[in-house]
Write a protein that holds these residues in place. Structure first.
Motif, PDB file in Angstrom:
ATOM      1  N   HIS A 120       0.824  -1.209   0.000  1.00 11.23           N
ATOM      2  CA  HIS A 120       0.000   0.000   0.000  1.00 11.23           C
ATOM      3  C   HIS A 120       0.864   1.267   0.000  1.00 11.23           C
ATOM      4  O   HIS A 120       1.339   1.698   1.053  1.00 11.23           O
ATOM      5  CB  HIS A 120      -0.913  -0.019   1.233  1.00 11.23           C
ATOM      6  CG  HIS A 120      -1.860   1.124   1.314  1.00 11.23           C
ATOM      7  ND1 HIS A 120      -2.789   1.234   2.315  1.00 11.23           N
ATOM      8  CD2 HIS A 120      -2.052   2.218   0.542  1.00 11.23           C
ATOM      9  CE1 HIS A 120      -3.500   2.331   2.156  1.00 11.23           C
ATOM     10  NE2 HIS A 120      -3.057   2.954   1.079  1.00 11.23           N
ATOM     11  N   HIS A 170       1.455   5.299  -2.162  1.00  8.74           N
ATOM     12  CA  HIS A 170       1.004   6.310  -3.132  1.00  8.74           C
ATOM     13  C   HIS A 170       2.274   7.031  -3.552  1.00  8.74           C
ATOM     14  O   HIS A 170       2.687   7.991  -2.906  1.00  8.74           O
ATOM     15  CB  HIS A 170       0.009   7.282  -2.487  1.00  8.74           C
ATOM     16  CG  HIS A 170      -1.206   6.603  -1.933  1.00  8.74           C
ATOM     17  ND1 HIS A 170      -2.279   6.247  -2.714  1.00  8.74           N
ATOM     18  CD2 HIS A 170      -1.504   6.173  -0.679  1.00  8.74           C
ATOM     19  CE1 HIS A 170      -3.196   5.644  -1.970  1.00  8.74           C
ATOM     20  NE2 HIS A 170      -2.747   5.579  -0.728  1.00  8.74           N
ATOM     21  N   LYS A 213      -8.449   0.170  -7.105  1.00  8.16           N
ATOM     22  CA  LYS A 213      -8.632   0.729  -5.764  1.00  8.16           C
ATOM     23  C   LYS A 213      -9.908   1.548  -5.753  1.00  8.16           C
ATOM     24  O   LYS A 213     -10.119   2.391  -6.631  1.00  8.16           O
ATOM     25  CB  LYS A 213      -7.438   1.644  -5.425  1.00  8.16           C
ATOM     26  CG  LYS A 213      -7.580   2.418  -4.108  1.00  8.16           C
ATOM     27  CD  LYS A 213      -7.376   1.544  -2.901  1.00  8.16           C
ATOM     28  CE  LYS A 213      -7.475   2.298  -1.586  1.00  8.16           C
ATOM     29  NZ  LYS A 213      -6.416   3.278  -1.368  1.00  8.16           N
ATOM     30  N   ASP A 260       0.701   2.729   3.617  1.00 10.26           N
ATOM     31  CA  ASP A 260       0.091   3.970   3.133  1.00 10.26           C
ATOM     32  C   ASP A 260       1.197   5.000   2.930  1.00 10.26           C
ATOM     33  O   ASP A 260       1.018   6.196   3.207  1.00 10.26           O
ATOM     34  CB  ASP A 260      -0.986   4.490   4.100  1.00 10.26           C
ATOM     35  CG  ASP A 260      -2.165   5.121   3.362  1.00 10.26           C
ATOM     36  OD1 ASP A 260      -2.056   5.312   2.145  1.00 10.26           O
ATOM     37  OD2 ASP A 260      -3.179   5.425   4.016  1.00 10.26           O
TER      38      ASP A 260
HETATM   39 ZN   LIG Z   1      -3.843   4.855   0.893  1.00  8.42          ZN
END
Ligand SMILES: [Zn+2]
Length: 409
Positions: A66, A68, A178, A316
């Motif tokens: 996970h 970005h 997602k 994340d």
């Molecule tokens: Zn995320």
């Protein structure tokens, strides 16, 4: 030339007991042999490149499920992603994949980046233009109009619109999908305690993604969103925070829904290291109960674990204070706060996460025939999981990225 990596112990990622004085033989980018040093068979007189990590441990490369990559991980992450050009976001991504690889991450999944910035980065890694882990990309996240991460997502409200958005991402080259099933803390004005999509819309998303051979990961904070995702058969729940509709109740945990989760084989990425990183790096916790009760949250996660939920390791990364080389904090928090063993946390970081991504045939454990994604750490992570921070040697699809402490990229 074949490469032989030797260390005091080898942990193969399956949960099997460690092999003392273990070794991995790498040939043409693949794992040729795994076992105790004396079991490795070499042809006589054959030249071998040998790396020996005295006191160290060999493991599969880590799977970060996970990230970005276009986000900055800085306090201003929101401003950066809403104001920077695609060119700048791509440069951030190039730095992010390099940073992850140098911490021992050999497989990385990006769960949502702006426009199409992820695809040239994935291609540049594949063609050897830039160093980076094997990268799986969701493309842009799918969200409702003005919904969570709309500033870098594709907005889609009805089931038909969601299905169209999935087909668009597939056409651009997405490896997975997602979808934002509830509001999120990163996006002002969204409601973390309420669903964004009903279960039948999510079901339509799963059906169409499956038709295209893609798995679906869904962001969910609200308990009502978790229920919708489980009912729809979403493959991978992200956060799974169980927030109650009424903020005074904080959580609305439902073990019956967890039983269905286990039955359906749904993977959960609880992004559980974010709190530790924020605390460590001095970010104030927002006032009020909006962000919950960390102690109770870990109790809930432990109960889910005990009921048989499969946990995967997602950071994340890119969100404020979650940097791309922070991977080792995930197993560390699992051991410290959920109370699982170091071996269990290592299996989550390797085998289970690769399985969640659908690539266990290729990576995630040390077995002959798989890609040579191998790391060695100084020390024994089974005695102290913090040893995973000290990655000494990294081999990514057969290429030596770091050799006995020396970075080669
Ligand atoms: Zn995320």
């Amino acid at each position: 030339m074949k490469l032989l990596l030797k260390a005091d112990r080898l942990i193969d990622g399956t949960g099997a007991p460690p092999i003392h004085n273990g070794a991995v033989l790498v040939e043409d980018g693949r794992i040729a042999q795994v076992g105790a040093c004396e079991e490795i068979r070499l042809e006589e007189g054959e030249p071998i490149d040998e790396i020996e990590i005295a006191g160290g441990s060999i493991l599969p490369g880590f799977v970060e499920a996970h990230t970005h990559i276009h986000c900055s991980a800085e306090a201003d992450a929101y401003r950066h992603v809403t104001t920077e050009s695609d060119a700048t976001l791509i440069m951030r991504g190039v730095q992010a994949v390099r940073s992850a690889l140098t911490s021992g991450v050999t497989t990385m999944r990006d769960l949502g980046s702006k426009n199409q910035v992820i695809f040239p980065i994935r291609e540049a890694i594949e063609s050897g233009v830039i160093p980076g882990p094997r990268l799986l990309a969701a493309g842009t996240p799918i969200t409702t109009t003005a919904g969570h991460c709309n500033m870098f997502g594709t907005e889609a409200d009805t089931a038909d619109e969601v299905v169209k958005a999935i087909r668009q991402q597939f056409k651009l080259g997405a490896d997975c999908i997602k979808i934002m099933s509830t509001g999120g803390g990163f996006t002002p004005g969204t409601n973390t305690r309420a669903p964004q999509y009903p279960a039948d819309t999510l079901r339509a998303a799963v059906e169409d993604a499956e038709r295209l051979g893609l798995r679906v990961a869904a962001h969910c904070h609200a308990a009502a969103g978790v229920r919708n995702c489980v009912e729809a058969g979403i493959h991978n729940l992200i956060h799974c925070t169980w927030l109650a509709e009424d903020p005074d109740d904080i959580y609305d945990y439902d073990p019956d829904v967890v039983e269905v989760m286990v039955e359906k084989g749904i993977y959960v990425d609880p992004t559980l290291a974010l709190g530790r990183l924020n605390q460590m790096r001095g970010r104030e916790r927002p006032a009020g109960r909006a962000f919950g009760d960390p102690e109770r949250r870990f109790e809930i996660l432990r109960d889910m674990w005990d009921r048989g939920v499969k946990f995967v390791t997602g950071m994340d990364a890119g969100m404020t204070n979650a940097r791309f080389d922070d991977f080792a904090y995930i197993p560390e928090v699992m051991v410290d706060n959920m109370g699982i063993s170091s071996m269990e946390a290592i299996v989550c970081s390797t085998q289970t996460s690769a399985d969640c991504l659908g690539i266990l045939d290729e990576t995630g454990t040390l077995e002959p025939g798989k890609a040579a994604d191998v790391v060695a750490v100084a020390g024994d992570p089974l005695a102290d999981v913090r040893a995973l921070h000290d990655v000494n040697t990294i081999i990514s699809r057969g290429r030596v990225v770091k050799r006995a402490g020396e970075l080669l990229i």
